[in-house]
Design an enzyme around this catalytic site. Sequence first.
Site, PDB file in Angstrom:
ATOM      1  N   PHE A 139       0.846  -1.202   0.000  1.00  0.00           N
ATOM      2  CA  PHE A 139       0.000   0.000   0.000  1.00  0.00           C
ATOM      3  C   PHE A 139       0.878   1.249   0.000  1.00  0.00           C
ATOM      4  CE2 PHE A 139      -2.412   3.474   1.921  1.00  0.00           C
ATOM      5  CZ  PHE A 139      -3.490   3.504   1.051  1.00  0.00           C
ATOM      6  N   ASP A 224       9.161   2.213   1.627  1.00  0.00           N
ATOM      7  CA  ASP A 224       8.042   3.003   2.121  1.00  0.00           C
ATOM      8  C   ASP A 224       7.925   2.719   3.621  1.00  0.00           C
ATOM      9  OD1 ASP A 224       5.579   3.913   2.965  1.00  0.00           O
ATOM     10  OD2 ASP A 224       4.515   3.354   1.140  1.00  0.00           O
ATOM     11  N   LYS A 253       2.748   9.438   8.473  1.00  0.00           N
ATOM     12  CA  LYS A 253       2.071   8.954   9.682  1.00  0.00           C
ATOM     13  C   LYS A 253       2.700   9.444  10.994  1.00  0.00           C
ATOM     14  CE  LYS A 253      -0.872   5.451   7.812  1.00  0.00           C
ATOM     15  NZ  LYS A 253      -0.614   5.035   6.433  1.00  0.00           N
TER      16      LYS A 253
END
Length: 403
Positions: A139, A224, A253
């Site tokens: 993702f 990532d 995040k």
Amino acid sequence: MTETKTDWREVESRVFMRTGARQPAVLVRGEGSRVWDDDGKSYLDFFGGPATTSLGHCPPVVIEALTDQAQTLIHVSNLFYSVPQLRLAELLVEHSCLDQVYFSNSGAEANEAAIKLARKWGREKKRGAFEVICTLDGFHGRTLTTITASGTDRYKEPFGPLPPGFIHVPFDDIAALKAATTDKTCAVLLEPVQGEGGVIVPDDGYLPAVRRWCDEQNILLILDEIQTGIGRCGALFAYELAGIEPDVMTLAKGIASGVPLAAVLAKDHCAVFAPGDHGSTYGGNPLATRAGYEVVRHIIAEKIPAKVADDGQHLRQRLHSMEDRFELVSGARGKGLLWAVTLSRQVAADAVAKCLERGLIVNNVRPDAVRICPALNIPREELDEGLDILERAFVEISEGTAK
Ligand SMILES: *Cc1c(COP(=O)(O)O)cnc(C)c1O
């Protein structure tokens, strides 16, 4: 005098573009690992945005940083030097294996920048190579290019045609990665632990093997670390746990505990952006980077990654004990404070609803998996309190089906 309570569910159904499901709670306040809804009911938050409110809700370091910065300078464009931005860039470079930083507002944008960087590098240094090898169930965000890089067909189907040049292979399968490599390959893009894919932890040998292959083939390794980075897995960056170094890394995040901020970092040898190649109005503005600076500095100074690694051992024990005692629990996987407990039936949504009723927020990251990603600074008592609630939800579901 009677006060009528606003029905926010009704407001949403009229004016908000629904793009996903919502939990049936209107959260209005937070402090530490707890949030409160508009009825005053409190919940322990083991979701955190997900994995975003790294220091919990409204942590004093962020309140102080935002308050002070808001009274000093909120925004200047990237046309000017900005002190908070450069202090955070220095801090990230000092504590990582990467050399240069550019800031964005969201994880997807940081990945877009990483992909642009890899394509420019391929054009200049690898005879026009442009293909990026990504992983199934990976993702990377919801922009057109990052849904293309992601490994979930459902996110892509309505939106074609998609940009070309993305190849997908199974995660944790080095043979498939090798087989997919061609002279057009410029980069491999993957997560050290797949977060949204269900907290999938690869075999210990996988990331080192990917690193060796990228070195042999002269391909960039883009990690990532938007979900795994900034202490989440029990090290400041998850690549440290694998004993490797990426060429490019993205963060978001947890980097500012809920203030929108993201970053792409690169080693000097592939930091090929030149003036005019990339830009962002808000990206790395003083307000967001001041929060990010204070959060990252706090996480390092308080040795929070080591505390998270300890919590991870404790979580592992408690979740495996549930596995031993409940037929419903089939396993647990994760690192640090990023875990999924897997269920023998597709009842994760039911478990999430039962936890919410009992005052615990968790998330059904898969139909048969509940994700646990509390604040990195959660006290042990609150961690245990939440796990007790989760356990009672499992008891309830088990009893419900035993009858
Ligand atoms: C959340 C996430 C993204 C996307 O970040 P946004 O800020 O939602 O754009 C990208 N990669 C990973 C690994 C993520 O967990």
